[in-house]
Design an enzyme around this catalytic site. Structure first.
Site, PDB file in Angstrom:
ATOM      1  N   ARG A 179       0.810  -1.222   0.000  1.00 11.59           N
ATOM      2  CA  ARG A 179       0.000   0.000   0.000  1.00 11.59           C
ATOM      3  C   ARG A 179       0.843   1.272   0.000  1.00 11.59           C
ATOM      4  O   ARG A 179       0.518   2.236  -0.667  1.00 11.59           O
ATOM      5  CB  ARG A 179      -0.932  -0.001   1.208  1.00 11.59           C
ATOM      6  CG  ARG A 179      -1.962  -1.137   1.095  1.00 11.59           C
ATOM      7  CD  ARG A 179      -2.902  -1.086   2.242  1.00 11.59           C
ATOM      8  NE  ARG A 179      -3.853  -2.183   2.178  1.00 11.59           N
ATOM      9  CZ  ARG A 179      -4.830  -2.351   3.041  1.00 11.59           C
ATOM     10  NH1 ARG A 179      -5.000  -1.497   4.024  1.00 11.59           N
ATOM     11  NH2 ARG A 179      -5.653  -3.365   2.931  1.00 11.59           N
ATOM     12  N   ASP A 204     -15.358   8.498  10.624  1.00 11.13           N
ATOM     13  CA  ASP A 204     -14.219   7.634  10.304  1.00 11.13           C
ATOM     14  C   ASP A 204     -12.985   8.528  10.216  1.00 11.13           C
ATOM     15  O   ASP A 204     -13.083   9.737   9.996  1.00 11.13           O
ATOM     16  CB  ASP A 204     -14.436   6.891   8.987  1.00 11.13           C
ATOM     17  CG  ASP A 204     -13.611   5.622   8.896  1.00 11.13           C
ATOM     18  OD1 ASP A 204     -14.145   4.522   9.084  1.00 11.13           O
ATOM     19  OD2 ASP A 204     -12.379   5.733   8.652  1.00 11.13           O
TER      20      ASP A 204
END
Ligand SMILES: C[S@@+](CC[C@H](N)C(=O)[O-])C[C@H]1O[C@@H](n2cnc3c(N)ncnc32)[C@H](O)[C@@H]1O
Length: 291
Positions: A49, A159
């Protein structure tokens, strides 16, 4: 013929070598910024990632990347957090939570309604791309279908990851994500005519309940009122025990008396807090002596 010698460390062949100290620092920052505990077996995932970030920033290696993210005010920090957090979610994931929510809502909110304004506050903490808070909204909207009254219902959905929040706010989903929904839920809650992006859009009557905000659970919470229920499911898996203890204590403080807490299928409050009593599989209620 000269044989090519294999590198002593297979990682030496990688596009961007990641040293032990790079990974050590990344682990430390993931914990400091987001409470995420990265163990050694997450190294490959982290490598994949973050390599994408290095490539897109046109950097040369992990040393340069670490130099950016060590500064908490660097704009790359939010991409870093987005890259290491895991956002898997689904509509009506862990269906029994929504069945319980509907029962509670019908029994405690609708039955006791006496004509005054009745306000209900629910928090989806770690809401990812929005499937969880929209499922809560659909559940409540269905329960309200046959009732008239003055109900003020708000679902706060937060979030840490700004990318998933952007998707959540957009409220457009691929039809593959909707296989959990029966025809009634699908046609009642989505404009099923495909959008330009090729997905279907959550109806305004559902969206109006949900308010999305970016919030790191480990930082200050700006909310003032208390909640009837908190969903914090599949979020704390990477947190260590002291972080979980602190977080669940804060949840207990921000719930109304008898408020509910829903946690993920592989999570438990055992050894973390005794301020809640169990109401069934991964469902808890604030206990009166825990207030
Ligand atoms: C696996 S998803 C769970 C989504 C949803 N609750 C569910 O169960 O389907 C976990 C979410 O928690 C968020 N998260 C992780 N650490 C967080 C933190 N410190 N503060 C806020 N959100 C966090 C991640 O960004 C991710 O979107």
């Amino acid at each position: 013929m000269t044989k090519i010698q294999p590198a002593s460390n297979p990682q030496d062949f990688r596009e961007f070598p990641m040293t032990k100290s790079n990974f050590g620092l990344i682990k430390q920052l993931a914990y400091e910024y987001a409470g995420i505990k990265l163990t050694g077996h997450k190294q490959e995932m982290v490598y994949g990632r973050l390599s994408r970030r290095i490539r897109s920033l046109k950097l040369g290696d992990f040393d340069q990347y670490c130099e950016l993210i060590i500064d908490r005010n660097n704009p790359e920090v939010s991409n870093f957090i987005n890259a290491i957090s895991t956002n898997l979610t689904a509509f009506f994931r862990e269906l029994h939570h929504f069945e319980y929510l509907e029962q509670w809502f019908c029994k405690d909110v609708l039955k006791s309604y006496i004509g005054d304004m009745s306000s209900v506050r629910i928090w989806s903490a770690g809401c990812s791309s929005g499937e969880e808070p929209y499922s809560i909204a659909m559940t409540i909207d269905r329960a309200l279908r046959l009732r008239t009254g003055n109900f003020d219902i708000k679902i706060l959905a937060t979030d840490l990851d700004s990318k998933v929040l952007a998707k959540a706010t957009q409220g457009i989903y691929e039809t593959d994500c909707l296989t959990n929904l029966d025809d009634q839920l699908l046609h009642g809650n989505f404009d099923t005519e495909k959008t330009d992006e090729g997905g279907v859009s959550v109806k305004d009557k559902i969206r109006r309940y949900v308010h999305f905000k970016r919030l790191n659970l480990l930082e200050e919470w700006p909310m003032q009122g208390k909640f009837d229920a908190i969903f914090c499911r599949n979020v704390v898996i990477y947190f260590d025990v002291p972080t979980k203890r602190k977080l669940f204590d804060r949840y207990a403080n921000i719930l109304k008396p008898n408020g509910y807490l829903f946690i993920g299928h592989s999570e438990s409050l055992h050894g973390i807090t005794d301020r809640f009593k169990s109401k069934g599989k991964t469902i808890y209620q604030l206990s009166t002596d825990g207030m």
